[in-house]
Motif scaffolding. Structure first.
Motif, PDB file in Angstrom:
ATOM      1  N   ASP A 173     -22.380   9.263   8.692  1.00  0.00           N
ATOM      2  CA  ASP A 173     -23.621   9.698   8.942  1.00  0.00           C
ATOM      3  C   ASP A 173     -23.646  10.664  10.190  1.00  0.00           C
ATOM      4  O   ASP A 173     -24.546  10.584  11.142  1.00  0.00           O
ATOM      5  N   ASP A 174     -22.591  11.388  10.323  1.00  0.00           N
ATOM      6  CA  ASP A 174     -22.413  12.626  11.438  1.00  0.00           C
ATOM      7  C   ASP A 174     -22.402  13.834  11.038  1.00  0.00           C
ATOM      8  O   ASP A 174     -21.788  14.773  11.850  1.00  0.00           O
ATOM      9  N   GLY A 175     -22.514  13.957   9.493  1.00  0.00           N
ATOM     10  CA  GLY A 175     -22.450  15.229   9.022  1.00  0.00           C
ATOM     11  C   GLY A 175     -21.245  15.444   8.178  1.00  0.00           C
ATOM     12  O   GLY A 175     -21.173  16.346   7.120  1.00  0.00           O
ATOM     13  N   ARG A 176     -20.501  14.483   8.146  1.00  0.00           N
ATOM     14  CA  ARG A 176     -19.165  14.656   7.207  1.00  0.00           C
ATOM     15  C   ARG A 176     -19.459  14.533   5.986  1.00  0.00           C
ATOM     16  O   ARG A 176     -18.685  15.099   5.142  1.00  0.00           O
ATOM     17  N   GLU A 177     -20.771  13.935   5.434  1.00  0.00           N
ATOM     18  CA  GLU A 177     -20.872  13.807   4.002  1.00  0.00           C
ATOM     19  C   GLU A 177     -21.226  15.328   3.464  1.00  0.00           C
ATOM     20  O   GLU A 177     -20.986  15.440   2.306  1.00  0.00           O
ATOM     21  N   PHE A 188       0.736  -1.323  -0.137  1.00  0.00           N
ATOM     22  CA  PHE A 188      -0.019   0.024   0.185  1.00  0.00           C
ATOM     23  C   PHE A 188       0.857   1.329   0.039  1.00  0.00           C
ATOM     24  O   PHE A 188       1.961   1.296   0.690  1.00  0.00           O
ATOM     25  N   ASP A 189       0.628   2.198  -0.819  1.00  0.00           N
ATOM     26  CA  ASP A 189       1.114   3.525  -0.906  1.00  0.00           C
ATOM     27  C   ASP A 189       0.849   4.227   0.166  1.00  0.00           C
ATOM     28  O   ASP A 189      -0.518   4.828   0.250  1.00  0.00           O
ATOM     29  N   LYS A 190       1.624   4.537   1.197  1.00  0.00           N
ATOM     30  CA  LYS A 190       0.877   5.185   2.588  1.00  0.00           C
ATOM     31  C   LYS A 190       0.759   6.531   2.313  1.00  0.00           C
ATOM     32  O   LYS A 190       0.233   7.308   3.202  1.00  0.00           O
ATOM     33  N   SER A 191       1.276   7.249   1.212  1.00  0.00           N
ATOM     34  CA  SER A 191       0.992   8.713   0.891  1.00  0.00           C
ATOM     35  C   SER A 191      -0.277   8.988   0.663  1.00  0.00           C
ATOM     36  O   SER A 191      -0.830  10.203   0.728  1.00  0.00           O
ATOM     37  N   LYS A 192      -1.050   7.743   0.236  1.00  0.00           N
ATOM     38  CA  LYS A 192      -2.532   8.013  -0.253  1.00  0.00           C
ATOM     39  C   LYS A 192      -3.297   7.557   0.838  1.00  0.00           C
ATOM     40  O   LYS A 192      -4.626   7.450   0.677  1.00  0.00           O
ATOM     41  N   ALA A 193      -2.907   7.386   2.030  1.00  0.00           N
ATOM     42  CA  ALA A 193      -3.690   6.859   3.138  1.00  0.00           C
ATOM     43  C   ALA A 193      -4.696   7.846   3.427  1.00  0.00           C
ATOM     44  O   ALA A 193      -4.346   9.015   3.894  1.00  0.00           O
ATOM     45  N   TYR A 194      -5.924   7.344   3.974  1.00  0.00           N
ATOM     46  CA  TYR A 194      -7.023   8.422   4.574  1.00  0.00           C
ATOM     47  C   TYR A 194      -6.750   8.445   6.018  1.00  0.00           C
ATOM     48  O   TYR A 194      -5.781   7.773   6.571  1.00  0.00           O
ATOM     49  N   SER A 195      -7.284   9.545   6.636  1.00  0.00           N
ATOM     50  CA  SER A 195      -7.494   9.593   8.097  1.00  0.00           C
ATOM     51  C   SER A 195      -7.704   8.241   8.761  1.00  0.00           C
ATOM     52  O   SER A 195      -8.589   7.517   7.959  1.00  0.00           O
ATOM     53  N   GLN A 196      -7.331   7.804  10.114  1.00  0.00           N
ATOM     54  CA  GLN A 196      -7.985   6.684  10.471  1.00  0.00           C
ATOM     55  C   GLN A 196      -9.214   6.752  10.748  1.00  0.00           C
ATOM     56  O   GLN A 196     -10.106   7.902  11.005  1.00  0.00           O
ATOM     57  N   GLN A 197      -9.978   5.476  10.602  1.00  0.00           N
ATOM     58  CA  GLN A 197     -11.496   5.421  11.047  1.00  0.00           C
ATOM     59  C   GLN A 197     -11.619   5.704  12.520  1.00  0.00           C
ATOM     60  O   GLN A 197     -10.927   5.132  13.475  1.00  0.00           O
ATOM     61  N   GLU A 198     -12.772   6.605  12.608  1.00  0.00           N
ATOM     62  CA  GLU A 198     -13.019   6.812  13.981  1.00  0.00           C
ATOM     63  C   GLU A 198     -14.048   5.937  14.643  1.00  0.00           C
ATOM     64  O   GLU A 198     -14.807   5.099  13.844  1.00  0.00           O
ATOM     65  N   LYS A 199     -14.465   5.948  15.884  1.00  0.00           N
ATOM     66  CA  LYS A 199     -15.607   5.118  16.356  1.00  0.00           C
ATOM     67  C   LYS A 199     -16.838   5.441  15.631  1.00  0.00           C
ATOM     68  O   LYS A 199     -17.497   4.373  15.541  1.00  0.00           O
ATOM     69  N   VAL A 200     -17.066   6.498  15.612  1.00  0.00           N
ATOM     70  CA  VAL A 200     -18.467   7.075  14.543  1.00  0.00           C
ATOM     71  C   VAL A 200     -17.840   7.611  13.214  1.00  0.00           C
ATOM     72  O   VAL A 200     -16.991   8.529  13.380  1.00  0.00           O
ATOM     73  N   PHE A 201     -17.868   6.935  12.278  1.00  0.00           N
ATOM     74  CA  PHE A 201     -17.133   7.310  10.955  1.00  0.00           C
ATOM     75  C   PHE A 201     -17.959   7.173   9.737  1.00  0.00           C
ATOM     76  O   PHE A 201     -17.552   7.456   8.875  1.00  0.00           O
TER      77      PHE A 201
END
Length: 271
Positions: free
Chosen positions: A19-23, A4-17
Motif C-alpha cells: 500500500d505504498d504505490g508498489r501495487e 526452499f529454492d533460494k533462486s526463487k526468493a523475493y526481495s526482503q520484506q521492508e518495514k513498509v511492504f
C-alpha cells in the motif's frame, strides 16, 4: 521440513511492504514488458512476471510459488486469483471469488486477471470480508463453501470463519486453508480449529459479544490498515461450535524464503 529454492526468493520484506504505490508500479512493470503479447492470455506468464517483479524490484506479499500448490481465496494484487482461477477453469469450474477490502488492490487484481484471460472466471468483491461474505450469502450467490483460503487481516481469520459457520456456509466436507499461521502467527485461529466442540461451546458461553482483535496479536498486525483509517472492529458471530475439524499444519515458506506454515482444516462432522 521442505527446503526452499533460494533462486526463487523475493526481495526482503521492508518495514513498509504494501500500500505504498508498489501495487500500481507492478501493473506498469507487467504491462511494460517487451513480450506483453506473449504474456497476454497466459496466467502462467503473468504469474512469472509478478514473481520477477517480487525478486528484482520490490517485495510483494503474495502466496508465492511454494505455497501455490494449495488452493487459496485471497486478494491483494491477484496472485492467488491467477494461480487458482486458472486451476478452477481447467477443472471445469465457472467462478472464482476474490474478496478484497482495498478498491485499488481490487483494480490491480481485475487488470491482471483480464491480461491473463481469466476475467470470465475471476470475480472481485470489494469491501470488508465479513460484509462481503454476508452480502454474497444474503443475495443467494454463495450458499456453501467447498474450500476457503484465509490470507487477509489476521485477527479476522477466526471471526470470519465463525461468521461462515453461522451462515451455514461451512459444513462437513468444507476445507479451510489459513496462511501465515507461523509468521506473523495466528494463535486465536489455531486454537479454534484445533479445539473440541465442547471447548468451543464453553468459549461461546463466556463470549462478551465484543468484536475486538485478540490481545495476543502484535500491534503492527492489528494496526496493519490504520493508515487508511479503517476500523479494527471485528464481527462478533458466535459460529457453530459443534462443528468438528481435522486440522493439520503444513510447513512452507514465504516468497522471501522465511519459514511459515498453512493450517489445513477439514470439517468432518457436527456434534
Amino acid at each position: 521440513m521442505p527446503e526452499f529454492d533460494k533462486s526463487k526468493a523475493y526481495s526482503q520484506q521492508e518495514k513498509v511492504f504494501f500500500d505504498d504505490g508498489r501495487e500500481v508500479e507492478l501493473l506498469h512493470y507487467v504491462y511494460g514488458k517487451d513480450n506483453l503479447e506473449e504474456i497476454r492470455g497466459s496466467p502462467e506468464k503473468v504469474l512469472a512476471a509478478i514473481d520477477e517483479f517480487g525478486r528484482t524490484k520490490k517485495y510483494l506479499m503474495n502466496v508465492g510459488e511454494d505455497k501455490g500448490k494449495i488452493v487459496e481465496l485471497g486478494g491483494y494484487i491477484g496472485y492467488s486469483c491467477l494461480l487458482f482461477g486458472n486451476a478452477v477453469r481447467k477443472a471445469g469450474g465457472k467462478r472464482y471469488y476474490s474478496l478484497e477490502r482495498n478498491p485499488e488492490f481490487g483494480a490491480v487484481i481485475s487488470s491482471l486477471a483480464d491480461l491473463a484471460g481469466l476475467s470470465d472466471v475471476v470475480k472481485v468483491i470489494i469491501g470488508s470480508s465479513d460484509a462481503s461474505l454476508k452480502r454474497l450469502h444474503d443475495n443467494g450467490t454463495l450458499k456453501h463453501i467447498d474450500l476457503m483460503f484465509l490470507d487477509h487481516y489476521k485477527p479476522a481469520y477466526k471471526t470470519d470463519l465463525k461468521l461462515c459457520e453461522e451462515l451455514k456456509l461451512i459444513s462437513p466436507g468444507s476445507v479451510l486453508a489459513a496462511d501465515n499461521v507461523i509468521s506473523p502467527g495466528n494463535p486465536s485461529y489455531l486454537e479454534y480449529v484445533r479445539a473440541s466442540p465442547q471447548q468451543k461451546k464453553e468459549w461461546t458461553q463466556q463470549a462478551n459479544g465484543q468484536g475486538a482483535p485478540d490481545v495476543r496479536f502484535q500491534d503492527k498486525t492489528v494496526q496493519q490498515y490504520a493508515n487508511r483509517g479503517e476500523s479494527t472492529a471485528l464481527n462478533a458471530s458466535l459460529g457453530t461450535p459443534g462443528l468438528v475439524y481435522d486440522s493439520k499444519l503444513v510447513h512452507s515458506f514465504e516468497p522471501t524464503g522465511d519459514p511459515d506454515g498453512i493450517e489445513i482444516s477439514r470439517c468432518t462432522g457436527e456434534e
